[in-house]
Design a protein around this motif. Structure first.
Motif, short mmCIF file in Angstrom:
data_model
loop_
_atom_site.label_atom_id
_atom_site.label_comp_id
_atom_site.label_asym_id
_atom_site.label_seq_id
_atom_site.Cartn_x
_atom_site.Cartn_y
_atom_site.Cartn_z
N LYS A 199 -38.35 -58.11 -65.25
CA LYS A 199 -39.12 -59.36 -65.32
C LYS A 199 -39.91 -59.45 -66.62
N PRO A 200 -39.23 -59.64 -67.75
CA PRO A 200 -39.92 -59.69 -69.05
C PRO A 200 -41.04 -60.72 -69.05
N ASP A 201 -42.11 -60.41 -69.81
CA ASP A 201 -43.24 -61.32 -69.89
C ASP A 201 -42.84 -62.67 -70.48
N VAL A 234 -36.16 -61.10 -75.36
CA VAL A 234 -37.22 -60.99 -74.35
C VAL A 234 -38.36 -60.19 -74.98
N VAL A 235 -39.58 -60.50 -74.54
CA VAL A 235 -40.76 -59.82 -75.06
C VAL A 235 -41.53 -59.22 -73.90
N PHE A 236 -41.86 -57.96 -74.04
CA PHE A 236 -42.74 -57.28 -73.09
C PHE A 236 -44.06 -57.02 -73.80
N VAL A 237 -45.17 -57.33 -73.16
CA VAL A 237 -46.49 -57.01 -73.68
C VAL A 237 -47.01 -55.86 -72.82
N ARG A 265 -39.71 -68.94 -71.48
CA ARG A 265 -39.96 -68.96 -70.05
C ARG A 265 -40.79 -67.73 -69.73
N LEU A 266 -41.58 -67.82 -68.67
CA LEU A 266 -42.46 -66.72 -68.30
C LEU A 266 -41.87 -65.87 -67.19
N LYS A 315 -49.84 -59.82 -64.72
CA LYS A 315 -49.38 -61.03 -65.40
C LYS A 315 -50.59 -61.74 -65.97
N ASN A 316 -50.33 -62.52 -67.01
CA ASN A 316 -51.37 -63.36 -67.63
C ASN A 316 -52.57 -62.56 -68.11
N THR A 317 -52.30 -61.39 -68.68
CA THR A 317 -53.36 -60.56 -69.24
C THR A 317 -53.81 -61.16 -70.58
#
Length: 141
Positions: free
Chosen positions: A49-51, A60-63, A40-41, A20-22
């Motif tokens: 658990k999408p980013d 939703v966004v996944f990095v 939302r995070l 997380k928080n990369t």
């Protein structure tokens, strides 16, 4: 081939790999916030658990890091040591990614994925494309 460092050093090195928080995730978050998107995070109630979770945009966004998700780009290379272990582990990540995508789409979410290489090689282009894709659907009022 044995490891070139002792177990304690390897443990310390591996603990430094964040989920997380990369840096790529923070880059996406800063950009989207600056564009007026609110999110939302790490949606704990959603599969995978999408980013970023953008409820207003139903997205939703996944990095994704290119190595951990076996992205077909110049930043991914299967390690030369313990090849079968890594192939199975990373293939499992890809299978899980696809299962999560299907679950989220089945729930009515739009699933967007941004890969680390896109943010390294052409960040402004990748971020602008992400914002444009998000804007394709009008937000629910």
């Amino acid at each position: 081939m044995t490891d070139v460092v002792d177990a304690a050093t390897r443990s310390r090195m591996m603990s430094g790999i964040r989920g997380k928080n990369t840096k790529p995730e923070l880059l996406v978050r800063r950009f989207l916030h600056g564009q007026g998107f609110r999110y939302r995070l790490h949606g704990k109630r959603l599969p995978g658990k999408p980013d970023l979770v953008l409820p207003r945009w139903n997205a939703v966004v996944f990095v994704h890091g290119c190595f951990w998700h076996m992205h077909d780009c110049r930043y991914f290379k299967l390690p030369n040591t313990r090849t079968e272990f890594w192939r199975e582990k990373l293939s499992g990540n890809r299978r899980r990614d696809e299962a999560v995508r299907q679950q989220l789409e089945g729930m009515g979410w739009r699933v967007l994925v941004v890969h680390e290489c896109e943010l390294r090689d052409r960040p402004q282009e990748a971020l602008a494309a992400l914002a444009a894709t998000l804007r394709e659907v009008r937000p629910s009022s």
